[in-house]
Design an enzyme around this catalytic site. Structure first.
Site, PDB file in Angstrom:
ATOM      1  N   ASP A  10      -9.716   3.789   5.935  1.00  0.00           N
ATOM      2  CA  ASP A  10      -9.479   2.745   6.944  1.00  0.00           C
ATOM      3  C   ASP A  10      -8.878   3.439   8.171  1.00  0.00           C
ATOM      4  O   ASP A  10      -8.480   4.604   8.105  1.00  0.00           O
ATOM      5  CB  ASP A  10      -8.506   1.690   6.385  1.00  0.00           C
ATOM      6  CG  ASP A  10      -8.184   0.580   7.384  1.00  0.00           C
ATOM      7  OD1 ASP A  10      -9.090   0.189   8.154  1.00  0.00           O
ATOM      8  OD2 ASP A  10      -7.030   0.110   7.416  1.00  0.00           O
ATOM      9  N   SER A  11      -8.771   2.676   9.241  1.00  0.00           N
ATOM     10  CA  SER A  11      -8.120   3.205  10.442  1.00  0.00           C
ATOM     11  C   SER A  11      -6.611   3.373  10.224  1.00  0.00           C
ATOM     12  O   SER A  11      -5.966   4.121  10.944  1.00  0.00           O
ATOM     13  CB  SER A  11      -8.347   2.238  11.597  1.00  0.00           C
ATOM     14  OG  SER A  11      -7.870   0.958  11.227  1.00  0.00           O
ATOM     15  N   CYS A  73     -12.649  -1.086   5.944  1.00  0.00           N
ATOM     16  CA  CYS A  73     -12.348  -1.480   7.315  1.00  0.00           C
ATOM     17  C   CYS A  73     -13.533  -2.289   7.837  1.00  0.00           C
ATOM     18  O   CYS A  73     -14.674  -1.802   7.806  1.00  0.00           O
ATOM     19  CB  CYS A  73     -12.143  -0.227   8.159  1.00  0.00           C
ATOM     20  SG  CYS A  73     -12.002  -0.543   9.921  1.00  0.00           S
ATOM     21  N   GLU A 153       0.990  -2.578  11.303  1.00  0.00           N
ATOM     22  CA  GLU A 153       1.349  -1.155  11.316  1.00  0.00           C
ATOM     23  C   GLU A 153       2.828  -0.975  11.715  1.00  0.00           C
ATOM     24  O   GLU A 153       3.448   0.019  11.376  1.00  0.00           O
ATOM     25  CB  GLU A 153       0.424  -0.360  12.245  1.00  0.00           C
ATOM     26  CG  GLU A 153      -1.046  -0.311  11.780  1.00  0.00           C
ATOM     27  CD  GLU A 153      -1.332   0.707  10.665  1.00  0.00           C
ATOM     28  OE1 GLU A 153      -0.578   1.684  10.520  1.00  0.00           O
ATOM     29  OE2 GLU A 153      -2.320   0.491   9.924  1.00  0.00           O
ATOM     30  N   CYS A 185     -10.527  -8.447   8.354  1.00  0.00           N
ATOM     31  CA  CYS A 185      -9.833  -7.211   8.695  1.00  0.00           C
ATOM     32  C   CYS A 185      -8.946  -6.912   7.495  1.00  0.00           C
ATOM     33  O   CYS A 185      -8.223  -7.799   7.017  1.00  0.00           O
ATOM     34  CB  CYS A 185      -8.989  -7.376   9.953  1.00  0.00           C
ATOM     35  SG  CYS A 185      -7.955  -5.930  10.292  1.00  0.00           S
ATOM     36  N   HIS A 187      -6.329  -5.323   7.217  1.00  0.00           N
ATOM     37  CA  HIS A 187      -4.882  -5.401   7.452  1.00  0.00           C
ATOM     38  C   HIS A 187      -4.340  -6.822   7.218  1.00  0.00           C
ATOM     39  O   HIS A 187      -3.157  -6.996   6.911  1.00  0.00           O
ATOM     40  CB  HIS A 187      -4.547  -5.037   8.901  1.00  0.00           C
ATOM     41  CG  HIS A 187      -4.507  -3.571   9.190  1.00  0.00           C
ATOM     42  ND1 HIS A 187      -5.644  -2.796   9.268  1.00  0.00           N
ATOM     43  CD2 HIS A 187      -3.456  -2.732   9.431  1.00  0.00           C
ATOM     44  CE1 HIS A 187      -5.293  -1.549   9.552  1.00  0.00           C
ATOM     45  NE2 HIS A 187      -3.980  -1.486   9.654  1.00  0.00           N
TER      46      HIS A 187
HETATM   47  N1  DGL Z   1      -8.367  -2.642   8.892  1.00  0.00           N
HETATM   48  C1  DGL Z   1      -9.272  -2.550  10.008  1.00  0.00           C
HETATM   49  C2  DGL Z   1     -10.360  -3.615   9.873  1.00  0.00           C
HETATM   50  O1  DGL Z   1     -10.600  -4.080   8.774  1.00  0.00           O
HETATM   51  C3  DGL Z   1      -8.476  -2.577  11.274  1.00  0.00           C
HETATM   52  C4  DGL Z   1      -9.209  -2.025  12.433  1.00  0.00           C
HETATM   53  C5  DGL Z   1      -8.353  -1.503  13.542  1.00  0.00           C
HETATM   54  O2  DGL Z   1      -7.869  -0.391  13.415  1.00  0.00           O
HETATM   55  O3  DGL Z   1      -8.245  -2.175  14.562  1.00  0.00           O
HETATM   56  O4  DGL Z   1     -11.018  -3.981  10.814  1.00  0.00           O
END
Ligand code: DGL
Length: 267
Positions: A10-11, A73, A153, A185, A187
């Site tokens: 993931d990011s 992600c 985050e 998302c 997150h």
């Molecule tokens: N967890 C990522 C997603 O599902 C977040 C993306 C981001 O870094 O903006 O889209």
């Protein structure tokens, strides 16, 4: 082959919500997780940048000799899946969008789907395109929530600021006739308490974690890749910046029982 780890990326730390479900669904599997915390968020960037970063994360997993890759992600799944698959070659790649939409459609009474995600996910219209394949009668109401990822985050998963932002972002969906809300998302499940609090009660919530883990189990089974070994699996977690901070926040989401250490690497 069966004993090799599964690569999940993931990011940032959001993909750990998917890891939590994989651990439940596939407790014998070894996992390598990578969160690109040095460059999060991806969802505010343009498609070329997201594709470039996604290929770098895929190459990291190839070097780790993984047997399958989970793109945990939505942003990368929506924008860079072709590039990831091309880079991964023969390694099977699972995205988080396909299983989640299938789960939402399977729910009784689904006809209007609310979708919240990053700006890049919203612009891609990946959800609209995939949902339309299930039938023209489905309606999608999508809202971008760009502040949600930085809030997670930062560890601001509760409290007044997050609640205010959530209320504002969810206003349109709350007023609509949506019957299900997709947290598009990885997150966002970390914000689920706040989201539930400000959301119209009749709206069901679906996130990507459990549908993706179940999909992964099916894929590994179909391709004879399930680990049958009895020895305990290895869990490795990497980020590209601030491992201690990531651990703190991840640990909240794992109710104080985060199953490993988090190490810093550079790509
Ligand atoms: N967890 C990522 C997603 O599902 C977040 C993306 C981001 O870094 O903006 O889209």
């Amino acid at each position: 082959m069966r004993n090799l780890p599964i690569g999940v990326f993931d990011s940032g730390i959001g993909g750990l919500t998917v890891v939590k479900s994989i651990l439940k669904e596939l407790p014998k599997e070894s996992i390598i997780y990578l969160g690109d915390t040095a460059r999060v968020p991806y969802g505010t960037r343009d498609n070329d940048t997201i594709k470039k970063f996604s290929v770098e994360l895929t190459k990291f997993m190839i070097n780790k000799n993984v047997k399958a890759i989970v793109v945990a992600c939505n942003t990368m799944s929506a924008v860079a899946l072709d590039e990831i698959r091309r880079t991964a070659g023969k390694i099977p790649v699972i995205d988080v969008i396909t299983p989640t939409i299938e789960e939402a459609i399977r729910l009784k009474g689904t006809s209007v789907l609310g979708v919240i995600g990053t700006r890049a996910t919203a612009h891609s219209r990946a959800f609209q395109a995939q949902i339309a394949r299930h039938g023209k009668h489905y309606k999608v109401i999508q809202t971008a929530c760009p502040l949600f990822v930085p809030l997670v985050e930062e560890g601001l998963v509760n409290g007044k600021v997050t609640e205010l932002v959530a209320k504002d972002y969810l206003e349109e969906i709350n007023k609509s006739n949506a019957d299900v809300l997709i947290l598009a998302c990885t997150h966002y499940p970390m914000l689920s308490k706040v989201i539930r609090k400000v959301l119209r009660r009749t709206l069901k919530i679906i996130d990507c974690a459990s549908p993706t883990a179940k999909y992964l189990k099916e894929l590994l089974n179909d391709q004879n890749l399930l680990n049958l070994n009895k020895s305990s699996p290895e869990l490795k977690f990497y980020v590209t910046d601030n491992p201690d901070r990531s651990f703190e926040i991840a640990n909240i989401f794992f109710d104080g029982k985060f199953p490993g250490k988090i190490e810093k690497i550079s790509l």
